[in-house]
Design a protein around this motif. Structure first.
Motif, short mmCIF file in Angstrom:
data_model
loop_
_atom_site.label_atom_id
_atom_site.label_comp_id
_atom_site.label_asym_id
_atom_site.label_seq_id
_atom_site.Cartn_x
_atom_site.Cartn_y
_atom_site.Cartn_z
N ILE A 237 48.57 47.40 25.80
CA ILE A 237 48.68 46.71 27.09
C ILE A 237 47.38 47.05 27.83
O ILE A 237 47.10 48.22 28.10
CB ILE A 237 49.89 47.19 27.91
CG1 ILE A 237 51.19 46.90 27.15
CG2 ILE A 237 49.92 46.54 29.28
CD1 ILE A 237 52.42 47.55 27.76
N TRP A 238 46.61 46.02 28.16
CA TRP A 238 45.22 46.24 28.61
C TRP A 238 45.00 45.54 29.95
O TRP A 238 44.98 44.33 30.03
CB TRP A 238 44.30 45.68 27.54
CG TRP A 238 42.82 45.85 27.74
CD1 TRP A 238 42.18 46.56 28.70
CD2 TRP A 238 41.80 45.26 26.93
NE1 TRP A 238 40.82 46.47 28.54
CE2 TRP A 238 40.56 45.67 27.46
CE3 TRP A 238 41.82 44.42 25.80
CZ2 TRP A 238 39.34 45.27 26.90
CZ3 TRP A 238 40.62 44.03 25.25
CH2 TRP A 238 39.40 44.45 25.78
N GLN A 239 44.84 46.34 31.00
CA GLN A 239 44.43 45.81 32.30
C GLN A 239 42.92 45.94 32.39
O GLN A 239 42.39 47.04 32.51
CB GLN A 239 45.10 46.54 33.46
CG GLN A 239 44.63 46.04 34.83
CD GLN A 239 45.29 46.74 35.99
OE1 GLN A 239 46.47 46.54 36.27
NE2 GLN A 239 44.55 47.60 36.68
N THR A 240 42.22 44.81 32.38
CA THR A 240 40.76 44.85 32.37
C THR A 240 40.15 45.10 33.73
O THR A 240 39.01 45.52 33.85
CB THR A 240 40.19 43.52 31.84
OG1 THR A 240 40.50 42.48 32.78
CG2 THR A 240 40.76 43.17 30.48
N GLY A 241 40.92 44.83 34.82
CA GLY A 241 40.33 44.84 36.15
C GLY A 241 39.59 43.53 36.39
O GLY A 241 39.37 42.73 35.48
N ALA A 245 36.24 40.31 33.80
CA ALA A 245 37.53 40.23 33.10
C ALA A 245 37.54 39.19 32.00
O ALA A 245 38.11 39.40 30.94
CB ALA A 245 38.64 39.96 34.11
N ALA A 246 36.90 38.06 32.26
CA ALA A 246 37.02 36.92 31.34
C ALA A 246 36.60 37.27 29.92
O ALA A 246 37.27 36.88 28.95
CB ALA A 246 36.19 35.74 31.86
N GLN A 247 35.50 38.01 29.77
CA GLN A 247 35.02 38.30 28.42
C GLN A 247 35.98 39.21 27.66
O GLN A 247 36.15 39.07 26.44
CB GLN A 247 33.63 38.94 28.48
CG GLN A 247 33.59 40.36 29.03
CD GLN A 247 32.16 40.89 29.16
OE1 GLN A 247 31.40 40.48 30.02
NE2 GLN A 247 31.82 41.83 28.30
N VAL A 260 46.83 41.31 27.36
CA VAL A 260 45.65 41.58 28.18
C VAL A 260 45.61 40.67 29.39
O VAL A 260 45.93 39.49 29.31
CB VAL A 260 44.35 41.45 27.34
CG1 VAL A 260 44.22 40.06 26.74
CG2 VAL A 260 43.10 41.79 28.17
N ASN A 261 45.24 41.25 30.54
CA ASN A 261 45.04 40.48 31.75
C ASN A 261 44.19 41.30 32.71
O ASN A 261 44.00 42.52 32.50
CB ASN A 261 46.36 40.10 32.41
CG ASN A 261 46.28 38.75 33.12
OD1 ASN A 261 45.22 38.37 33.62
ND2 ASN A 261 47.39 38.03 33.16
N ASP A 262 43.70 40.67 33.78
CA ASP A 262 42.85 41.41 34.71
C ASP A 262 43.66 42.33 35.62
O ASP A 262 43.11 43.28 36.19
CB ASP A 262 41.99 40.46 35.55
CG ASP A 262 42.80 39.55 36.47
OD1 ASP A 262 44.03 39.46 36.27
OD2 ASP A 262 42.21 38.93 37.37
#
Length: 375
Positions: A237-241, A245-247, A260-262
């Motif tokens: 489970i990945w929160q990119t911030g 974020a898009a990449q 995955v999401n921001d």
């Protein structure tokens, strides 16, 4: 308490009006919302108005929590570009004019600052008008604005001991940091949480969070190794911030073992699903992980003021309650550290038991009660 703006609020009765100022990151916004919720729980008739910086995430998150917010034109000092700071004096002057108008219209009985750009002009003006002001300092090293405001504050709520070096000792109350109630009172089962993220109940789950704005070093290492997770019987489970974020979302979404999401809206579900966590060591992240009782590898943000994130992490590492990888060593050490932890259930249990000892679950209630007693 009578204030020189003509307001009065009797203790324990009557309608009180309170301004909550601050934001910029989830580490400021979510404690502020927790304090607001606790005030409303204790005094349902209380009127609460948030003041935040235009363009920052509080302008979205506060209305989602059911509160009104006024935005002011203010920004912090940009260390990466001196040119961008040329407009700061004008923004500061404009923000004080906006705050004067907000205070004149709302007529608050108290103002609470939680850190972030908008705290300073709001509390400074409130102090000038004789309105009681309260500060919540979440970190072990106080910010410069809070130090200046602390001299005239009514009460200062802090997370840790030793804050007398920053604030008048007689104004300090150690409360810990407010943690969102859905996390404190979570009843989400692991099975339901995994289903929410569409993940496999038979695999170990890593939660990677770098804060609401993201952590470049954590994101880069996750992106590098994301396709290896399936063969290791792991999922993520990945929160990119928000930042770039898009990449990272594009990198993670095609992989079956990854959500995955921001931003993660329901952190209680993310904690419930996770077996192990990778996280920055901001004060609020630390507080939530203690309450959620999660085995964690901290990666402290190296540019935090006075390196306070390393101090936060080391406090738990020294007590066998967490692991830590320096930001400069992420490339060489982080993925190995988290995969070893994911496979070592004895170590997981030790870290869970030890980190739980530092959980504080009622800071918001204590802060709300003390503020309401003083206005």
């Amino acid at each position: 308490m009578e204030t020189n703006n003509g307001n009065s609020a009797s203790k324990g009765t009557g309608k009180v009006r309170i301004i909550l100022a601050g934001g910029g990151t989830g580490g400021h916004i979510f404690p502020a919302i927790a304090i607001a919720n606790a005030i409303k729980q204790q005094r349902p008739e209380a009127e609460i108005l948030f003041v935040g910086a235009k363009g920052k995430m509080e302008m979205e998150k506060v209305p989602q929590a059911g509160y009104n917010i006024k935005g002011i034109d203010i920004a912090g000092f940009d260390r990466s570009s001196l040119f961008k700071n040329l407009s700061l004096p004008f923004k500061l002057i404009k923000s004080f004019a906006q705050v004067r108008s907000i205070v004149r219209q709302f007529k608050p009985h108290a103002a609470i600052g939680v850190g972030g750009y908008s705290s300073f002009p709001v509390l400074k003006h409130a102090q000038h008008k004789g309105i009681p002001t309260f500060i919540h300092e979440s970190n072990s090293f106080a910010g410069k604005s809070n130090i200046m405001l602390g001299k005239r504050a009514t009460k200062i709520f802090v997370a840790t001991e030793g804050m007398e070096q920053f604030f008048p000792a007689d104004k300090i109350r150690i409360t810990g940091n407010p943690v969102r109630k859905p996390i404190v009172h979570s009843t989400v089962t692991k099975e339901a949480a995994l289903a929410y993220f569409n993940l496999d109940p038979h695999k170990k789950t890593i939660l990677a969070v770098g804060g609401s704005l993201g952590a470049k070093s954590i994101n880069e290492i996750m992106a590098r190794h994301v396709t290896e997770l399936g063969s290791l019987n792991l999922q993520l489970i990945w929160q990119t911030g928000k930042t770039t974020a898009a990449q990272y979302i594009e990198r993670g979404r095609p992989v079956k073992a990854v959500w995955v999401n921001d931003f993660i809206q329901d952190m209680d579900k993310a904690y419930a699903a996770a077996d192990v966590v990778i996280s920055r060591a901001g004060a609020m992240s630390v507080a939530e992980l203690c309450v959620a009782k999660k085995p964690v590898v901290f990666v402290p943000y190296p540019l935090a003021a006075e390196d306070h994130q390393t101090v936060n992490a080391k406090y738990l590492v020294d007590r066998d309650a967490a692991l830590m990888v320096k930001d400069s060593e992420v490339s060489a050490k982080l993925f190995g550290a988290i995969t070893r932890l994911a496979g070592d259930e004895t170590l997981q249990q030790k870290l869970k038991t030890n980190i739980a000892r530092y959980a504080v679950t009622n800071a918001d209630d204590v802060i709300a009660r003390e503020i309401l007693a003083l206005i």
